[in-house]
Design a protein around this motif. Sequence first.
Motif, PDB file in Angstrom:
ATOM      1  N   SER A  43       0.808  -1.022  -0.045  1.00 24.04           N
ATOM      2  CA  SER A  43       0.127   0.017   0.079  1.00 24.04           C
ATOM      3  C   SER A  43       0.919   1.387  -0.073  1.00 24.04           C
ATOM      4  O   SER A  43       0.458   2.425  -0.578  1.00 24.04           O
ATOM      5  CB  SER A  43      -0.751   0.025   1.119  1.00 24.04           C
ATOM      6  N   GLN A  87      -7.174   0.714  -1.045  1.00 24.27           N
ATOM      7  CA  GLN A  87      -7.675  -0.462  -0.176  1.00 24.27           C
ATOM      8  C   GLN A  87      -8.439  -0.142   1.015  1.00 24.27           C
ATOM      9  O   GLN A  87      -9.494  -0.951   1.041  1.00 24.27           O
ATOM     10  CB  GLN A  87      -6.317  -0.951   0.666  1.00 24.27           C
ATOM     11  N   ASP A 172      -5.313  -1.788  -5.167  1.00 25.19           N
ATOM     12  CA  ASP A 172      -4.903  -2.161  -3.813  1.00 25.19           C
ATOM     13  C   ASP A 172      -6.048  -3.002  -3.124  1.00 25.19           C
ATOM     14  O   ASP A 172      -6.981  -2.329  -2.553  1.00 25.19           O
ATOM     15  CB  ASP A 172      -4.611  -0.891  -3.015  1.00 25.19           C
ATOM     16  N   GLU A 173      -5.834  -4.384  -3.276  1.00 26.87           N
ATOM     17  CA  GLU A 173      -6.628  -5.334  -2.426  1.00 26.87           C
ATOM     18  C   GLU A 173      -8.122  -5.098  -2.737  1.00 26.87           C
ATOM     19  O   GLU A 173      -8.941  -4.909  -2.096  1.00 26.87           O
ATOM     20  CB  GLU A 173      -6.226  -5.236  -1.152  1.00 26.87           C
TER      21      GLU A 173
END
Lengths: 251, 428
Positions: A43, A87, A172-173
């Motif tokens: 991240s 995220q 991100d995720e």
Amino acid sequence: MLEIKGLKVKLEDEDKQILKGLDLTVETGKVHAIMGPNGSGKSTLSYVLSGKDGYEVTDGSAELEGEDLLEMEPEERAAEGLFLAFQYPVEIPGVGNMTFLRTAVNAQRKARGEEELSAGDFLKVVREKAKELKIDADMLKRPVNVGFSGGEKKRNEILQMAMLEPKMCILDETDSGLDVDAMKLVADGVNALRDAGRSFLVITHYQRLLDHIKPDVVHIMADGKIVKTGGPELALEVENNGYADILAEVS
Amino acid sequence: MALAKLKSEATEARLAGVTLPAGAAWSTTAREDALARVRTMGLPSKRDEYWKYTNPTDLTVKDAPKAAVFVSDEAPLFDSIDRLRIVFVDGVFDEAASDDLSAENVVIERLADVMAADIHWVKDIYGVLEARGQNPVERPLAALNTAVATDGIVLHVTGKVAKPINLVYLHKNENSDAVLHNLVKVDSGAEVTLLENGPAAARFSSCLEVDVADGGTFHHVRAQGRDHERRTATYCFAKIGSEATFKSFTLTVNGVMTRNECVLEIVGDDAVAHVAGACVGDGKDFHHDDTVFITHDAVNCESRQVFKKVLRNGATGVFQGKILVKEDAQKTDGYQISQSLLLDDDAQFLAKPELEIYADDVACSHGSTSGAIDETALFYLRSRGVPLADARNLLTLSFMAEALEEIEDEALAEELRARLEGWLARRS
Ligand SMILES: Nc1ncnc2c1ncn2[C@@H]1O[C@H](COP(=O)(O)OP(=O)(O)OP(=O)(O)O)[C@@H](O)[C@H]1O
Ligand SMILES: [Mg+2]
């Protein structure tokens, strides 16, 4: 498309090094995935690339199509075509999702010297793309991400990406917190944007997302560096054996 | 208790030479009573608890501090609204500049005329609601206004008034000391929207008394600004009957000294009373004070206080808000929120939220916060390509949104929103 060389980043307020000489090249039109243990700096990498405050680059470089990203303001990076699907998407009470989207789209168009979209045209495009992501009219009216479920927030990120049509997309995720059907929706959204001129950097912990979004290259990140790079089979290896073997092998 | 010597002396010094305007017997009595109230209470001083955060000196000194006349480059506010305009210049009614005062479902009169009439319904309201509002907290400046005001507008609303009535306050003399007293009587089932805007004078004392009968509706939207040097003290006293609606919103832009007091008394069951405000101030000499007192004295009523202040470069914002729920005011739903957005470290927000509840079956909540721009949200917007200044302005507007939402009429809300956008844009 994206070229990162020897990137070293520490926290501004603390003497803590997070990225420790990271090299990564994402070619135009390719999908790269990054996997890596919690806290390895994934991240942080995405934030540093998009220009978040609080980090200090002590060495190295990051370029987007030959332009020095690290010198630019966050909004300039966005106008150059960089996009980060967060995220943890941010809630903005008081700003309607639709206003937010229109402001963003028009700001980027303006920065690129293009004409602003008319309210009517904008509405038409949003409705269409929202429908594909099963985002209903109510979610478009509500304040940005306020009261959205985890999965709704992630779908909202993909809607923004679809509206902004960036060149370099970092996810991100985006798969965390999604149920199986939502994962499929998000993957379809991403795949619909796959294009010879567009690149993706997909950060994930799970092979499952990569079943839907087939990566060209998979990187393993540990302790602030890319420690191994391979094909899609690398993700399978992580899924089956965890990181222990890979980390032992490279150290 | 006898007034402290210092206070009494200061009050007498200020009142020396004050002559009460001539009028009919009843109005002379009303003015004399008001003057007596001022003498008993004494004029406010910065040592008073109620003036702890706001120094009243500029409001109490004999001569109004000078204020430069502000020339605006903007179109007049509410220009997009079909409205009946009533113009005052430095606190004096300007007939030539005003629209014709006849309209359906409302009788519009000038205070000066009414006060000279031998018999008038105004007798039951003039200074009466103000006097009721002196308890439990004293508001001597309002009584002084009642004593000396010569001009203002008197509305008797008998049905639904189609157009908003807009009091426009122009400021042309840099030493003007204006005192206006306006009255509104809304009959049962009648409805009116009152708009007020403009700098008014170098110093401006305004007192508004509103009597909303059962089932009546009163909407009030006011804008103070953009001039910077004015000193303003406004009072709104309202008595609200059963199933009646009272909603007041004030936008304040700039001003070295603004004190807005709103004193509402809900006397009938199932009534609704909302007071809201948004203010934006820039600079060390900006001072803005909202002081609200809502008394619930009836069953199943709802009140809301929603105040938002945006403060930068050392500006000061004050909020004193109280909800008083009397013993028999069961099922009261009271809400109060005051929030400030401090755009730098020098700005300050002083808040004194209070609840005093004697009924046992009520739902009251209050909150007060002070904070900076949310950096995470700012970055999120910028990461989507929104430039820093625009992102900041968008977040600032969104901060004020909850207060602006209190304005029911969307077109009026939009007028004020546009002014706020302009104010922010000029500073970015
Ligand atoms: N602002 C910050 N303050 C303190 N520590 C930080 C900050 N940002 C990152 N870190 C630390 O840096 C390291 C890397 O964090 P980062 O969030 O980049 O990891 P990650 O690889 O994304 O992890 P995850 O898989 O859990 O999302 C962690 O040890 C984290 O605690
Ligand atoms: Mg992470």
